[in-house]
Design an enzyme around this catalytic site. Structure first.
Site, mmCIF file in Angstrom:
data_model
loop_
_atom_site.group_PDB
_atom_site.id
_atom_site.type_symbol
_atom_site.label_atom_id
_atom_site.label_comp_id
_atom_site.label_asym_id
_atom_site.label_seq_id
_atom_site.Cartn_x
_atom_site.Cartn_y
_atom_site.Cartn_z
ATOM 1 N N GLN A 193 0.834 -1.218 0.000
ATOM 2 C CA GLN A 193 0.000 0.000 0.000
ATOM 3 C C GLN A 193 0.865 1.263 0.000
ATOM 4 O OE1 GLN A 193 -0.524 -2.660 1.956
ATOM 5 N NE2 GLN A 193 -2.672 -2.944 2.452
ATOM 6 N N ASP A 234 -7.034 1.275 12.210
ATOM 7 C CA ASP A 234 -8.195 0.475 11.829
ATOM 8 C C ASP A 234 -9.175 0.323 12.980
ATOM 9 O OD1 ASP A 234 -5.932 -0.434 9.879
ATOM 10 O OD2 ASP A 234 -7.869 -0.880 8.958
ATOM 11 N N LYS A 245 -2.024 -1.345 10.198
ATOM 12 C CA LYS A 245 -1.339 -2.244 9.269
ATOM 13 C C LYS A 245 -0.125 -2.914 9.900
ATOM 14 C CE LYS A 245 -2.342 -3.197 6.033
ATOM 15 N NZ LYS A 245 -3.112 -4.479 5.904
#
Ligand code: MRU
Length: 344
Positions: A193, A234, A245
């Site tokens: 990402q 998150d 992550k």
């Protein structure tokens, strides 16, 4: 940023396929909620707030096609399907809960009214996310002061949200405030990402970015090249533990070792007061193939054992502050977090 991560268009959901970036910009159109669920699972769209918006739009889309007499049963099926897509980002469940509330409170108005109200709620969630990012960006820009070299991990940018971004929102706000800023972006194995998405977004916005592989962070901190770390989240537990992550925890430990402030940026919809600590946050285990293969090619011997946890938990004592749209939460988080979260 001109890129539209997710849009509601003519009663369809349109998403930029993030699996193909940076090579190709392909927008996909979804006509059915189960396709939206599959797109979340397959990472066409990813990033906690963006997943929340996608789930809300998925409900609105699914509701459009339900026939009146099966409405209650079908809508439950839609909620269940979308809830099973990805387990860690609480924004998904938060958005579904908001949609459910509309459905429960307004169902007596009739099927057509509920369909319209669900669509309006999904669009509101989309708009509110952009507004929240802009606000938290401003708080973050002030907090970061004259920090210039900012390290981030994964992608917590416009692509991970309805627009503007959380960690990258802070960086965009710094730039808008006329500050000089340079981003160090961790590559973020295995899904890349950082390399594919953060570097792409920042380049598009002409914000200077240097890409590091994940295992270079210690080196750069040891050489005094990082002024601050800003990452997304998150799910933040009630005690301030942060799921983000995989690799975030290691960065936080290094930041503490080198006296670099470690900031977490996220909307209050990422805070889950029902999780007392990080230990209760479910960690998604993804397909080992994401590790064993790069762009379809094997990079390990066949049959080797592989684990692929997608997130880790950074303990609250390593977090300098949590930047939200309501303001900056400072330690002790256990005590301070509740004042910022309305859905307690
Ligand atoms: O697996 P992903 O790409 O959905 O993980 C994304 C992250 O970990 C982000 O840092 C987090 O969702 C915050 S996005 C604003």
């Amino acid at each position: 940023m001109a890129v539209k991560t997710i849009q509601w268009n003519n009663n369809h959901v349109v998403m930029l396929d993030q699996r193909l970036l940076p090579g190709r910009e392909v927008y996909r159109t979804y006509r059915d909620y189960s396709q939206v669920a599959q797109a979340i699972r397959d990472m066409v769209i990813r990033g906690a707030p963006a997943i929340g918006v996608a789930a809300a739009m998925g409900v609105a889309l699914g509701a459009l096609w339900v026939k009146g007499k099966n409405f209650d049963r079908e809508i439950e099926r839609i909620f269940r399907t979308l809830a099973k897509t990805r387990p860690t980002a609480v924004n998904l469940f938060w958005a579904l809960e908001r949609m459910r509330r509309v459905y429960i409170e307004k169902r007596n108005l009739g099927v057509e009214a509920v369909k319209r109200l669900l669509k309006e709620e999904a669009l509101k969630i989309h708009e509110e996310d952009i507004a929240a990012n802009r606000l938290l960006g401003k708080f973050g820009a002030k907090l970061l002061g004259n920090a210039r070299r900012i390290l981030t991990h994964c992608n917590a940018g416009a692509l991970a949200t309805a627009g503007y971004g959380t960690a990258l929102g802070v960086i965009r706000a710094m730039k808008e405030a006329g500050k000089e800023v340079e981003v160090l972006a961790g590559e973020t194995r295995p899904f890349l990402q950082g390399a594919r998405l953060t570097a792409w977004e920042l380049k598009k916005d002409r914000i200077p970015v240097t890409l590091l592989t994940d295992n270079m962070v210690g080196y750069f901190m040891q050489h005094g090249k990082v002024d601050a770390v800003v990452v997304g989240c998150d799910r933040v537990a009630a005690n301030g533990d942060v799921a983000n992550k995989i690799g975030t925890y290691g960065i936080a430990v290094l930041a503490r070792r080198h006296n670099v402030p470690f900031y977490v940026a996220g909307p209050t919809s990422s805070i889950d007061l029902n999780c007392p600590s990080g230990g209760e946050i479910p960690i998604e285990q993804r397909n080992p193939r994401e590790v064993s293969h790069i762009f379809g090619r094997p990079v390990t011997p066949r049959g080797v054992r592989i684990l692929n946890p997608a997130f880790d938990i950074t303990c609250h004592d390593l977090v300098s502050a949590i930047i939200t749209e309501k303001g900056v939460i400072t330690p002790p988080f256990q005590q301070n977090i509740r004042a910022y979260v309305p859905h307690s």
